[in-house]
Design an enzyme around this catalytic site. Structure first.
Site, mmCIF file in Angstrom:
data_model
loop_
_atom_site.group_PDB
_atom_site.id
_atom_site.type_symbol
_atom_site.label_atom_id
_atom_site.label_comp_id
_atom_site.label_asym_id
_atom_site.label_seq_id
_atom_site.Cartn_x
_atom_site.Cartn_y
_atom_site.Cartn_z
ATOM 1 N N LYS A 76 18.519 5.821 -6.625
ATOM 2 C CA LYS A 76 17.088 5.829 -7.076
ATOM 3 C C LYS A 76 16.857 7.276 -7.953
ATOM 4 O O LYS A 76 15.723 7.052 -8.719
ATOM 5 C CB LYS A 76 16.178 5.601 -5.791
ATOM 6 C CG LYS A 76 16.513 4.066 -5.454
ATOM 7 C CD LYS A 76 15.307 3.616 -4.490
ATOM 8 C CE LYS A 76 15.684 2.188 -4.193
ATOM 9 N NZ LYS A 76 16.569 1.773 -3.226
HETATM 10 C C1 LIG Z 1 16.997 0.510 -3.319
HETATM 11 C C2 LIG Z 1 18.507 0.413 -2.891
HETATM 12 C C3 LIG Z 1 19.190 -0.885 -3.081
HETATM 13 C C4 LIG Z 1 18.361 -2.146 -3.800
HETATM 14 O O1 LIG Z 1 18.226 -1.902 -5.089
HETATM 15 P P1 LIG Z 1 17.297 -2.898 -6.029
HETATM 16 O O2 LIG Z 1 16.816 -2.331 -7.341
HETATM 17 O O3 LIG Z 1 15.879 -2.820 -5.120
HETATM 18 O O4 LIG Z 1 17.809 -4.285 -5.981
HETATM 19 C C5 LIG Z 1 20.792 -0.999 -2.975
HETATM 20 N N1 LIG Z 1 21.060 0.081 -2.389
HETATM 21 C C6 LIG Z 1 20.590 1.328 -2.275
HETATM 22 C C7 LIG Z 1 21.456 2.215 -1.280
HETATM 23 C C8 LIG Z 1 19.171 1.538 -2.402
HETATM 24 O O5 LIG Z 1 18.557 2.368 -2.175
#
Ligand SMILES: *Cc1c(COP(=O)(O)O)cnc(C)c1O
Length: 450
Positions: free
Chosen positions: A109
């Protein structure tokens, strides 16, 4: 570039407006009015990440931001990453890993939010305004959004996490940040309660305008846009390849779909789900059926309503806003609908036993520690891959030290935090507690930001 709402009833807006607005006033999500086309030279081998990032993102911000301003933000956003390639591709046996966890808070993120914080700051300064970001988090979004807001006087951020329900590392990554514009709240409730509180704040129009409420969750188009870049750089490194993406809110894999729309050659696109597998069941049956969220060892994917899926459903309906609004409305009220389908995605559901076995096997065979979300992706990649002649890239979404309990349970080894976070467990924590009550949260936000 103009943006339209997936529900068809909101006026088209430019990038600066949709950045600050987040959700469209008709309840839809913003998408580009048309898909731009990338020149194949963009994914020529050997180009630095930052150069590719500017080429990929500029068509989406054109009209709101100059290329030079965008380039300056890109170079600042990724300067602090712990890996010079920003999003390196590394071999793992027959597969490749696209490592997205070298940013400040150890999960993918950061790649989008480090850009989004700068984009907000730039737009708000130009308008002479401030904004309040309110985020609900089950773990990773909170710390990445906080890091994106630190040192930006145009922004206040309030993060709601469910008391006692996030891991200690995740909580401390949020609560040990001591900055005047960062406010952490432990809510007596679940993640869904936190998310409902945020929705209720957004629904209160007077309050929303009073504090200039804005969203940094994955419904914000700018996050998807910034995530398109690493699919392009991975393709530059490997040539045409396939991607398997651990998925929850469908933001990350939707960015891969966007990369393809704008011209990137991609072979397979594989959705990797844990037991909360509404997306995998949709791929198999065409029906969207919400079930109870079950806790898993990959908690950042413990989601049953994948907000970004609406963007794809809009495309699959032929960009029919009223049809999309009707579909989502019926899904909200009935919990189950037949939705338009596509055969573009493969999908697999991976249970906790297989996830832990995959962590153990990767460690035994390759001497590498991986986090449980990445393990879900690797397990799905191995079952869904159709051709050994095409490189298969499993997307690694978090650093193993972010989920030390699962990694230790699988391998007996507790992964160490990177040096800059080594004293995280000794740092002072600051946060407030609030009941699961909208008026208490509203009063709290008002007292902090006005
Ligand atoms: C947020 C997250 C996901 C999921 O990603 P999306 O874009 O919501 O599908 C997968 N793995 C980790 C470690 C995350 O923080």
């Amino acid at each position: 570039m103009q943006y339209v709402s997936t529900r068809g009833l909101a006026p088209a807006l430019g990038f600066g407006d949709i950045l600050l607005t987040g959700l469209a006033p008709d309840g839809g999500l913003y998408v580009p009015a048309t898909w731009p086309t990338l020149a194949p030279e963009v994914w020529a081998p050997g180009r630095p990440y930052g150069e590719v990032a500017v080429d990929v993102m500029f068509p989406f911000v054109e009209g709101s931001l100059s290329r030079d301003d965008l380039a300056a933000m890109v170079s600042e956003a990724y300067a602090g990453f712990d890996h010079p390639a920003v999003c390196p591709v590394v071999p793992l046996g027959d597969l490749h890993l696209l490592e997205l966890f070298w940013g400040p808070t150890l999960a993918f993120k950061d790649i989008a939010l480090q850009m989004v914080g700068r984009l907000f700051d730039h737009e708000l300064r130009a308008r002479g305004e401030r904004a309040t970001i309110v985020v609900a988090t089950s773990g990773d979004t909170g710390s990445a959004a906080i890091d994106a807001c630190v040192g930006r006087p145009t922004l206040d951020i309030v993060v709601l996490h469910p008391a006692g329900r996030v891991s200690e590392v995740q909580r401390r990554q949020m609560t040990t940040v001591h900055e005047p514009n960062v406010h952490n709240v432990a809510v007596e409730g679940t993640f869904d309660d936190c998310q409902d509180l945020v929705k209720a704040l957004f629904a209160d129009v007077a309050f929303r305008e009073q504090v200039r409420l804005s969203a940094m969750n994955s419904i914000n188009w700018a996050r998807v846009m910034a995530q398109v870049v690493y699919y392009v750089t991975a393709t530059a490194a490997l040539g045409r390849c396939s991607f398997t993406v651990p998925s929850g809110n469908f933001g990350n894999i939707f960015a891969a779909w966007v990369a393809e729309q704008i011209g990137l050659p991609i072979d397979q696109l594989v959705i990797a789900a844990n037991r909360n597998d509404i997306l995998a069941r949709w791929v198999a049956s065409g029906s969207m059926v919400a079930e109870e969220v079950v806790p898993t060892v990959s908690p950042s994917m413990d989601i049953q309503v994948s907000s970004n899926h609406e963007r794809l459903l809009f495309e699959l309906s032929g960009r029919d806003g009223p049809a999309t609004a009707d579909l989502l409305g019926r899904f909200r009220s009935l919990g189950a609908v037949d939705a338009p389908r596509t055969n573009r995605f493969d999908a697999a559901t991976i249970d906790d036993t297989t996830t832990l076995a995959t962590i153990r096997r990767v460690h035994n065979e390759h001497g590498m520690l991986i986090d449980p979300h990445t393990a879900v992706g690797i397990a799905a990649a191995l079952t869904q891959r159709r051709s050994l002649d095409v490189p298969m890239v499993a997307v690694a979404t978090a650093h193993p030290a972010k989920f030390p309990d699962a990694v230790e349970q699988a391998t007996g080894i507790r992964p160490a935090l990177p040096a800059r976070l080594a004293d995280l467990l000794e740092r002072d924590e600051h946060y407030d507690g609030l009941p699961n009550d909208i008026s208490a949260v509203r009063a709290y936000v008002l007292a902090r930001v006005t």
